[in-house]
Design an enzyme around this catalytic site. Structure first.
Site, PDB file in Angstrom:
ATOM      1  N   GLU A  76       0.836  -1.214   0.000  1.00 23.86           N
ATOM      2  CA  GLU A  76       0.000   0.000   0.000  1.00 23.86           C
ATOM      3  C   GLU A  76       0.868   1.260   0.000  1.00 23.86           C
ATOM      4  O   GLU A  76       0.571   2.233  -0.689  1.00 23.86           O
ATOM      5  CB  GLU A  76      -0.918   0.013   1.229  1.00 23.86           C
ATOM      6  CG  GLU A  76      -2.076  -0.957   1.145  1.00 23.86           C
ATOM      7  CD  GLU A  76      -3.228  -0.431   0.304  1.00 23.86           C
ATOM      8  OE1 GLU A  76      -3.324   0.790   0.120  1.00 23.86           O
ATOM      9  OE2 GLU A  76      -4.003  -1.261  -0.183  1.00 23.86           O
ATOM     10  N   SER A 340       7.124  16.488  -7.290  1.00 22.81           N
ATOM     11  CA  SER A 340       5.696  16.797  -7.425  1.00 22.81           C
ATOM     12  C   SER A 340       5.433  18.298  -7.449  1.00 22.81           C
ATOM     13  O   SER A 340       4.516  18.751  -8.105  1.00 22.81           O
ATOM     14  CB  SER A 340       4.898  16.135  -6.304  1.00 22.81           C
ATOM     15  OG  SER A 340       5.438  16.494  -5.062  1.00 22.81           O
TER      16      SER A 340
END
Ligand code: SF4
Length: 398
Positions: A76, A340
Site C-alpha cells: 500500500e 511533485s
C-alpha cells in the site's frame, strides 16, 4: 472515526447537486443530495456488477496472494505514488530484505533507504521504518487491527488504513485513493475538482462498499480505476458500471475529473560539485533526516542565485556547506528532474579539492569514497544519473 460517514463541515454544494442529479436520474421522485440516500437497489447493482467483473478481470498482483498485514502495508505504501509495474520488483526485494515488522524495525535507516532507492518520495521509507518501531514497541510486533491504531502510525492516512485493514482482515473500511476518486467523480459526473468534494466522495465510497466482501470490493474499485476508468481514454464499453455512470451518459467522461487550477511548477537551477581529492576519491554528504530526501546521500551543491555563474555558485555552496575551497573544472553532465511541486536542473561539474578540511556544516555526515564504493550508499534518483555519468566517463559497469 466512524466508518459510515464523513464530517459535515466543508460540504460542497456542487457535489451535493451532482449526487442529487445522479439520484434523480434513477428515481425522479427522490431529490436527496447525499450518497446515503442512493436507492438500495442501485447500490446492490453497482456492488454486484463490480464484484462479478473483478472475479473475471481483476489483476493478479503479488500482494493479493497474501493476508499478512505487514506485506499488504508495504504494498500500500509503495503504491501511494508509484505505478504497479515499478512497485512489483521493489516489493519482492523488500520482503526478501525485511520479511517482517521485526526485521524492518531493527534495520539501520541507511539500509532501509538503500532498499527503497529509486522509488522516490523517500519520506515513505522513513515512515515505514518509524512505524515498524512503533508497532514493535506498542503492538507487540503485530500490525494493529484497530482502525484508529493503524491510522496513528507514521505515513498511514485514512485511505491507506482502510486499504490495509480491508485487504488483510476483510474489515469494511472505505478507501479513496486517486483511482477511486476518479471513478466516483465520473460515476456521479461531479462538476468540480475532487479535492473540493472529499466528504461527499468519502460518503459515496462508504455507501457503495460491500459489507460482506469489503476486501474484494476495494480491490475491484482500484482495478476499475487502474485498468478501465483510466485518466485518459476511459474504456467505457468494457466497464461494469457503464449503465449507471452519469459521466458516460452525458458523454463527459473524458473531461472529468475537473483539474485543479495549478500554475506552472517552479524550476530551480542547481550547481552540483563532484569534488575529487588526490587519492581519486569523491566527497559525498548525507542530508539531514528531515524534509524531502532526508537521510539520503548526495553530491554537494545548491541553488544558483540570480546573476551568479554556476562556477561561483558551486564555490560558494561548498564553502558554506563543507567549509572548503574547490577549483571548478569541466562540466560532467546536466540532469533534469521533476518532483511533485517543482522541477530542477542539476548543472554538474568536476571539482578539485584545494583547501580546508571538509566539515558537515549543513548536513549530517560527509565521506570520501571511490567510484567503486559509491553505489553502496542510497542516493536520490537525480543523483543516480550523475553516478551513471561518472561510471560511463570512467568506463565502470553501471
Ligand atoms: S463508464 Fe466509463 S467513465 Fe464511467 S466508470 Fe466506467 S470507465 Fe469510468
Amino acid at each position: 472515526m466512524s466508518r459510515r460517514s464523513s464530517p459535515q463541515r466543508n460540504r460542497s454544494p456542487r457535489a451535493k447537486a451532482a449526487i442529487a442529479a445522479y439520484i434523480a436520474d434513477i428515481d425522479s421522485t427522490n431529490s436527496a443530495g447525499s450518497a446515503s440516500n442512493l436507492p438500495s437497489f442501485v447500490v446492490q447493482q453497482l456492488r454486484q456488477a463490480l464484484l462479478s467483473w473483478y472475479a473475471h478481470q481483476g489483476r493478479d498482483l503479488p500482494w493479493r496472494h497474501s493476508r499478512d498485514p505487514y506485506a499488504i502495508w508495504i504494498s500500500e505504501i509503495m503504491l501511494q505514488q508509484t505505478q504497479v509495474t515499478t512497485v512489483i520488483p521493489y516489493y519482492r526485494r523488500w520482503l526478501q530484505r525485511f520479511p517482517n515488522v521485526d526485521s524492518l524495525a531493527a534495520a539501520d535507516l541507511q539500509d532501509v533507504l538503500k532498499t527503497w532507492e529509486g522509488l522516490g518520495y523517500y519520506a515513505r521509507a522513513r515512515n515505514l521504518h518509524r512505524a515498524a518501531q512503533t508497532i514493535g514497541q506498542q503492538h507487540g510486533g503485530r500490525f494493529p487491527q484497530q482502525f484508529d491504531q493503524a491510522l496513528a502510525l507514521s505515513g498511514i492516512g485514512r485511505t491507506t488504513a482502510g486499504g490495509i485493514l480491508s485487504a488483510a482482515f476483510n474489515q469494511p473500511w472505505p478507501i479513496l485513493d486517486g483511482n477511486v476518486k476518479r471513478v466516483l467523480t465520473r460515476l456521479i459526473a461531479l462538476d468540480c475538482p475532487p479535492s473540493q468534494a472529499l466528504p461527499e466522495l468519502w460518503d459515496l465510497s462508504t455507501t457503495l462498499l460491500s459489507p460482506t466482501q469489503p476486501r474484494d470490493f476495494n480491490q475491484a474499485l482500484m482495478d476499475l480505476g487502474a485498468t478501465l476508468c483510466t485518466r485518459r481514454h476511459p474504456n467505457c464499453q468494457q466497464c461494469p458500471w457503464q449503465p449507471y455512470c452519469r459521466a458516460y451518459n452525458l458523454n463527459v467522461q473524458s473531461e472529468l475529473p475537473m483539474s485543479e487550477a495549478r500554475g506552472p511548477l517552479p524550476h530551480k537551477h542547481i550547481g552540483v560539485a563532484v569534488i575529487w581529492n588526490d587519492q581519486q576519491q569523491i566527497l559525498i554528504d548525507r542530508r539531514r533526516p528531515q524534509g524531502l530526501l532526508g537521510g539520503l546521500w548526495e553530491f554537494p551543491g545548491g541553488k544558483i542565485e540570480a546573476g551568479e555563474t554556476v562556477e561561483a555558485c558551486i564555490q560558494r555552496e561548498v564553502q558554506e556547506e563543507l567549509g572548503i575551497h574547490v577549483e571548478v573544472g569541466k562540466q560532467l553532465t546536466t540532469v533534469d528532474h521533476a518532483y511533485s511541486h517543482f522541477k530542477v536542473t542539476l548543472n554538474v561539474y568536476h571539482c578539485r579539492h584545494r583547501q580546508g578540511e571538509p566539515q558537515p556544516l549543513e548536513c549530517d555526515e560527509i565521506r570520501w569514497v571511490t567510484l567503486e564504493e559509491i553505489s553502496q550508499f542510497p542516493f536520490p534518483k537525480a543523483n543516480l544519473q550523475i553516478i551513471a555519468a561518472l561510471q560511463q566517463a570512467h568506463h565502470l559497469p553501471t
